[in-house]
Design an enzyme around this catalytic site. Structure first.
Site, PDB file in Angstrom:
ATOM      1  N   HIS A   1      -2.250  -3.346  -6.573  1.00 29.16           N
ATOM      2  CA  HIS A   1      -2.769  -2.922  -5.272  1.00 29.16           C
ATOM      3  C   HIS A   1      -4.282  -3.108  -5.201  1.00 29.16           C
ATOM      4  O   HIS A   1      -5.049  -2.318  -5.754  1.00 29.16           O
ATOM      5  CB  HIS A   1      -2.386  -1.456  -5.018  1.00 29.16           C
ATOM      6  CG  HIS A   1      -2.750  -0.972  -3.658  1.00 29.16           C
ATOM      7  ND1 HIS A   1      -3.205   0.304  -3.396  1.00 29.16           N
ATOM      8  CD2 HIS A   1      -2.742  -1.607  -2.458  1.00 29.16           C
ATOM      9  CE1 HIS A   1      -3.449   0.431  -2.103  1.00 29.16           C
ATOM     10  NE2 HIS A   1      -3.179  -0.712  -1.514  1.00 29.16           N
TER      11      HIS A   1
ATOM     12  N   GLU B   1      -5.160  -0.805  -8.285  1.00 31.65           N
ATOM     13  CA  GLU B   1      -4.173   0.133  -8.818  1.00 31.65           C
ATOM     14  C   GLU B   1      -3.001  -0.684  -9.365  1.00 31.65           C
ATOM     15  O   GLU B   1      -2.404  -1.469  -8.622  1.00 31.65           O
ATOM     16  CB  GLU B   1      -3.685   1.077  -7.717  1.00 31.65           C
ATOM     17  CG  GLU B   1      -4.761   2.032  -7.205  1.00 31.65           C
ATOM     18  CD  GLU B   1      -4.279   2.928  -6.062  1.00 31.65           C
ATOM     19  OE1 GLU B   1      -4.804   4.036  -5.934  1.00 31.65           O
ATOM     20  OE2 GLU B   1      -3.386   2.509  -5.287  1.00 31.65           O
TER      21      GLU B   1
ATOM     22  N   SER C   1       0.831  -1.211   0.000  1.00 33.64           N
ATOM     23  CA  SER C   1       0.000   0.000   0.000  1.00 33.64           C
ATOM     24  C   SER C   1       0.857   1.250   0.000  1.00 33.64           C
ATOM     25  O   SER C   1       0.385   2.320  -0.373  1.00 33.64           O
ATOM     26  CB  SER C   1      -0.849   0.073   1.264  1.00 33.64           C
ATOM     27  OG  SER C   1      -1.622  -1.050   1.419  1.00 33.64           O
TER      28      SER C   1
ATOM     29  N   ASN D   1      -4.623   6.479  -1.691  1.00 34.99           N
ATOM     30  CA  ASN D   1      -4.141   6.872  -0.366  1.00 34.99           C
ATOM     31  C   ASN D   1      -3.544   8.267  -0.345  1.00 34.99           C
ATOM     32  O   ASN D   1      -3.351   8.853   0.709  1.00 34.99           O
ATOM     33  CB  ASN D   1      -3.129   5.851   0.169  1.00 34.99           C
ATOM     34  CG  ASN D   1      -3.855   4.658   0.781  1.00 34.99           C
ATOM     35  OD1 ASN D   1      -5.009   4.774   1.197  1.00 34.99           O
ATOM     36  ND2 ASN D   1      -3.201   3.517   0.806  1.00 34.99           N
TER      37      ASN D   1
HETATM   38  N1  LIG Z   1      -5.207  -4.778   4.977  1.00 33.34           N
HETATM   39  C1  LIG Z   1      -5.471  -3.894   4.046  1.00 33.34           C
HETATM   40  O1  LIG Z   1      -6.485  -3.180   4.090  1.00 33.34           O
HETATM   41  C2  LIG Z   1      -4.541  -3.764   2.870  1.00 33.34           C
HETATM   42  C3  LIG Z   1      -5.039  -3.187   1.691  1.00 33.34           C
HETATM   43  C4  LIG Z   1      -4.210  -3.123   0.577  1.00 33.34           C
HETATM   44  C5  LIG Z   1      -2.907  -3.566   0.660  1.00 33.34           C
HETATM   45  N2  LIG Z   1      -2.439  -4.105   1.839  1.00 33.34           N
HETATM   46  C6  LIG Z   1      -1.045  -4.608   1.830  1.00 33.34           C
HETATM   47  O2  LIG Z   1      -1.108  -6.008   1.632  1.00 33.34           O
HETATM   48  C7  LIG Z   1      -0.037  -6.645   2.344  1.00 33.34           C
HETATM   49  C8  LIG Z   1      -0.608  -7.674   3.300  1.00 33.34           C
HETATM   50  O3  LIG Z   1      -1.510  -7.044   4.159  1.00 33.34           O
HETATM   51  P1  LIG Z   1      -2.563  -7.883   5.041  1.00 33.34           P
HETATM   52  O4  LIG Z   1      -3.479  -6.879   5.622  1.00 33.34           O
HETATM   53  O5  LIG Z   1      -3.094  -9.008   4.262  1.00 33.34           O
HETATM   54  O6  LIG Z   1      -1.599  -8.423   6.189  1.00 33.34           O
HETATM   55  P2  LIG Z   1      -1.834  -9.673   7.149  1.00 33.34           P
HETATM   56  O7  LIG Z   1      -1.015  -9.411   8.350  1.00 33.34           O
HETATM   57  O8  LIG Z   1      -3.281  -9.980   7.282  1.00 33.34           O
HETATM   58  O9  LIG Z   1      -1.157 -10.884   6.334  1.00 33.34           O
HETATM   59  C9  LIG Z   1       0.201 -10.944   6.046  1.00 33.34           C
HETATM   60  C10 LIG Z   1       0.556 -12.420   5.928  1.00 33.34           C
HETATM   61  O10 LIG Z   1       1.889 -12.522   5.417  1.00 33.34           O
HETATM   62  C11 LIG Z   1       2.573 -13.544   6.138  1.00 33.34           C
HETATM   63  N3  LIG Z   1       3.997 -13.238   6.004  1.00 33.34           N
HETATM   64  C12 LIG Z   1       4.700 -12.251   6.608  1.00 33.34           C
HETATM   65  N4  LIG Z   1       5.982 -12.281   6.160  1.00 33.34           N
HETATM   66  C13 LIG Z   1       6.063 -13.302   5.266  1.00 33.34           C
HETATM   67  C14 LIG Z   1       7.098 -13.814   4.444  1.00 33.34           C
HETATM   68  N5  LIG Z   1       8.322 -13.285   4.470  1.00 33.34           N
HETATM   69  N6  LIG Z   1       6.832 -14.857   3.637  1.00 33.34           N
HETATM   70  C15 LIG Z   1       5.598 -15.413   3.602  1.00 33.34           C
HETATM   71  N7  LIG Z   1       4.569 -14.952   4.349  1.00 33.34           N
HETATM   72  C16 LIG Z   1       4.808 -13.912   5.162  1.00 33.34           C
HETATM   73  C17 LIG Z   1       2.037 -13.461   7.538  1.00 33.34           C
HETATM   74  O11 LIG Z   1       2.237 -14.680   8.212  1.00 33.34           O
HETATM   75  C18 LIG Z   1       0.549 -13.153   7.271  1.00 33.34           C
HETATM   76  O12 LIG Z   1      -0.196 -14.340   7.136  1.00 33.34           O
HETATM   77  C19 LIG Z   1       0.752  -5.521   2.985  1.00 33.34           C
HETATM   78  O13 LIG Z   1       1.787  -5.146   2.122  1.00 33.34           O
HETATM   79  C20 LIG Z   1      -0.276  -4.416   3.113  1.00 33.34           C
HETATM   80  O14 LIG Z   1       0.290  -3.145   3.168  1.00 33.34           O
HETATM   81  C21 LIG Z   1      -3.234  -4.221   2.927  1.00 33.34           C
END
Ligand SMILES: NC(=O)c1ccc[n+]([C@@H]2O[C@H](COP(=O)([O-])OP(=O)(O)OC[C@H]3O[C@@H](n4cnc5c(N)ncnc54)[C@H](O)[C@@H]3O)[C@@H](O)[C@H]2O)c1
Length: 509
Positions: A146, A158, A125, A196
């Protein structure tokens, strides 16, 4: 550029099976791809695979997908044992922790495993695609993809290009997201990408209004919903997002823009974060969500009887809607012209739509003590509430005349302190200014900016189309007056708005 989507036989790997990865995997499997899931936590990928299969079963139960399709999509999901199991992927989508080192490390390892034509995509993000790509031998095959949360439901994606991203790669992802039923928009890797970044003023202007005592949070929220047509007011939305998350995004965009005052974080939000008032999830934020707590009502003017004669002035959208509403309510009025922005006169009150000046400033400029200002509405014909402010020198009887007029037209009236630009106008002007700057800086097209804000954060209208609807000269005047009122660089006018104004064109031309 006419690049086709990745064909359905392309294997898609999703690394990181949290909230986002699971949603993205569901979308890819539903679109016909074999999907391999991987997570660093033991069993997390298998649990995510089960959860996605359960989602497909639920969708079939609800008739949103056939049972055969649900079975087929479920059979396409595999939990992978380790990175080497992803070697047959034609697309890897990374959705791991939001950390540059972790993402770089993952992509470096992946690069040694996957085929040369495999596309690498990150769901980050806030991290620069260029910076993630800098760790790769072939950064041209990396782009941002994204998604918004929840990925299966939110249409916007995106597609973000870093400095090294090959245009073919961005266009292949664009076409693929489209084939998956999403609405992709192309963006350049700059802080906050489109959504954002452009959304910052939605929170920031509301926080400033609150800080300046314009009205309380419940009243500003009600005005933004009922006049602005936004699905959620800024304060209830920040409470939902969580102040820790919202504040962190604001800080990250602000730092990434070298502390540009446009993005200045709010001390009010800092206090909430410091105090653990993180919003809904903590039971308290701007509102109290604990058991038994009441949600405060917006402040609304008590009913006032309309006694003074009314004249509707000019042909603006606000005047026309007011006239139609009064007619429907059976209220008699005269018509007259308007060459100074007034929309109505009632008794000694002169009612105008805000042009960014405070009512007091406008009264001093025009010599009209009874100056009463109303806010912008998305649609004056259907709005249910309007914010109003009056000049310090305005007699109370004139304010009450204006309140009575608006109430007679079927509007609830929320009285604000005399701040510049009221709430909806000021917010829309700043959203449009930010979108215009993003376009001006080559981040995205005007259509992409509008689509992103409508689909990514559910705005009722794209900010640029909205500004075109209000009129570029009016939006420019509001920004100019905000700049004069505050003397801050924050309200500097985007060159794209200046250009459109000078050329008499719309912000989409
Ligand atoms: N939550 C949101 O609203 C949102 C929206 C858009 C983008 N994002 C982006 O998406 C990504 C994930 O966000 P999320 O909310 O799903 O997070 P989350 O914490 O729900 O999930 C992340 C997952 O990645 C795993 N993980 C961490 N490091 C790892 C690695 N090195 N190898 C394999 N697995 C690994 C963790 O165990 C976890 O299951 C981030 O980059 C975040 O910025 C989040």
């Amino acid at each position: 550029m006419n690049i086709p989507p990745l064909p359905p036989h392309t294997v898609v790997a999703v690394v990181g099976t949290g909230a986002m990865g699971s949603g993205i995997a569901q979308v890819a499997a539903a679109a016909g791809h074999t999907v391999r899931l991987l997570d660093a936590r033991p069993e997390a990928a298998a649990r995510a695979a089960d959860a996605i299969r359960a989602q497909f079963a639920k969708l079939a139960d609800k008739g949103r997908m056939t049972t055969d399709d649900a079975h087929a999509a479920s059979a396409r999901i595999y939990a992978a044992a380790g990175l080497p199991s992803l070697s047959d992927a034609g697309l890897v989508v990374e959705a791991i922790v939001e950390n540059l080192d972790a993402k770089q490390q993952l992509f470096r390892e992946l690069e040694t495993l996957v085929a040369d034509d495999c596309i690498l995509a990150t769901n980050t993000s806030s991290i620069s695609i260029t910076a993630i790509g800098a760790a790769l031998r072939r950064p041209e095959r990396l782009a941002g993809l994204h998604f918004f949360n929840p990925a299966p439901l939110m249409a916007l994606v995106e597609v973000v290009s870093g400095l090294a991203t090959a245009p073919d790669v961005a266009h292949a992802l664009f076409a693929t997201a489209k084939a998956w039923g999403k609405v992709p928009v192309l963006a350049k890797s700059t802080p906050g990408f489109i959504v954002n970044r452009v959304a910052r003023p939605y929170y920031a202007e509301a926080l400033r209004l609150l800080q300046e005592g314009a009205a309380d949070a419940a009243t500003i929220d009600a005005v933004m919903r009922e006049a602005g047509g936004f699905r959620m007011g800024p304060f209830e939305l920040m409470d939902l997002i969580g102040h820790d998350v919202n504040f962190a995004v604001t800080r990250s965009v602000w730092s990434a823009f070298y502390h540009d005052p446009r993005f200045l974080p709010s001390l009010i939000q800092q206090e909430l974060v410091d105090g653990g008032f993180l919003g809904r999830k903590a039971g308290r934020g701007f509102y109290d969500y604990r058991d038994g707590a009441d949600k405060p009502l917006p402040s609304t003017e008590a009913p006032v009887e309309l006694k003074s004669p009314v004249c509707i002035c000019g042909e603006s959208a606000a005047a026309a809607a007011l006239a139609a509403r009064l007619q429907q309510a059976g209220v008699a009025f005269d018509r007259c012209g308007s060459d100074d922005g007034r929309i109505a006169m009632v008794g000694d009150a002169v009612v105008c739509v805000t042009d960014g000046r405070t009512a007091t400033r406008r009264a001093a400029d025009t010599g009209i003590a009874g100056t009463v200002l109303v806010d912008l509405a998305l649609d004056y014909a259907s709005a249910t509430r309007i914010a109003l402010s009056c000049a310090l020198q305005c007699p109370e009887a004139s304010v009450l005349d204006a309140v009575a007029l608006l109430q007679a037209a079927g509007l609830q009236v929320s009285r604000f302190a005399d701040v510049p630009g009221l709430a909806v106008m000021r917010t829309v002007a700043m959203l449009a200014n930010e979108a215009a700057d993003a376009v001006n800086q080559g981040v995205c097209s005007p259509d992409a900016a509008d689509a992103a804000m409508k689909l990514g954060v559910n705005y009722p209208r794209g900010p640029l189309a909205w500004a075109d609807g209000v009129g570029v000269p009016a939006i420019r005047t509001v920004l100019d007056q905000l700049g004069r009122a505050y003397g801050e660089d924050r309200y500097r006018i985007s060159p794209r708005i200046q250009q459109a104004f000078a050329a008499g064109r719309s912000l989409h031309d």
